[in-house]
Design a protein around this motif. Structure first.
Motif: not given
Length: 254
Positions: A92-119
């Protein structure tokens, strides 16, 4: 019990957290902060846990999750989808404030990404199938389509099953090595006909190869820490009738 929130230095400029099972209202086998809609848990408890989790990272934000299918599919979110209408995807990708992206896992790897400058932020569910199939690269590409630059992107790999806990067979090893001989470095010796697979190391290598500016791995094993994390493989080995899922979350900085 207070919700346990693990953070990554690489993502310190954005609201994020890798949550485990501590905290929450679920009882029994899935006791704690179980957020899995597909688990055999009380649906009201799961919904309450999902709200608690989202508020722990970005109070009041709308939680965005997908119906995960171990694929390289990625969706761009402009708003939260209803639980019954979540698209099938693993990124999942977003540039919208007011949303929080969530990934569910139970052994798989969760990966979080951010380009803070681009938002622009992203989240990916990288089990072996998704990681092997390109979900990491697809998430980065989707972020770029919305203004991110991979040289500026920071990524963190959260709690997942560790090499010492992840036994696979010869066919599994063969699939990876036939695709890329260098993948053999992610496998250690196991009992006859078996190997120990380093999922975290494989995902980190895919991130590095994609040209991500900064990559961090938390090094937490879900399988060996039953008081902190849910684990599909551990539940299977214990012949339990269901298992919980933890959630990893990220939001665009305000």
């Amino acid at each position: 019990m207070t919700i346990e929130r693990l953070g990554a230095e690489a993502l310190e400029r954005v609201p994020h957290g890798f949550l485990g099972r501590r905290g929450g209202v679920s009882q029994g086998i899935t006791a704690g902060l179980n957020v899995g809609l597909g688990s055999a848990d009380d649906p009201e408890a799961v919904r309450a846990n999902r709200r608690l989790a989202a508020d722990a990272i970005s109070p009041g934000a709308a939680l965005v999750t997908v119906h995960q299918i171990h694929s390289p599919e990625v969706r761009f979110a402009t708003e939260a989808w209803p639980d019954h209408a979540r698209p099938q995807a693993d990124g999942i990708v977003t540039d919208r404030p007011g949303l929080v992206l969530g990934i569910l896992t139970a052994d798989c790897a969760p990966v979080l990404f951010a380009d803070a400058e681009a938002g622009v932020v992203g989240a990916a569910h990288a089990g072996w199938k998704g990681a092997f199939g390109g979900v990491v690269e697809a998430t980065v590409a989707e972020m770029e389509r919305h203004g991110a630059k991979r040289s500026r992107i920071a990524a963190a790999v959260g709690p997942c099953i560790a090499r010492r806990s992840y036994e696979v067979d010869d066919d599994f090893l063969r699939r990876f090595v036939e695709a890329e001989p260098e993948n053999e470095r992610f496998f250690g010796l196991g009992r006859d006909g078996h190997h120990q697979f380093d999922l975290e190391g494989f995902v980190v290598a895919r991130l590095a190869a994609a040209g991500i500016g900064r990559v961090e791995a938390l090094g937490e094993d879900t399988y060996s820490q039953p008081d902190r994390f849910y684990s599909y493989r551990r539940s299977t080995h214990r012949s339990e009738p269901t298992y919980g899922r933890q959630i990893s979350l990220i939001a665009v900085p305000a």
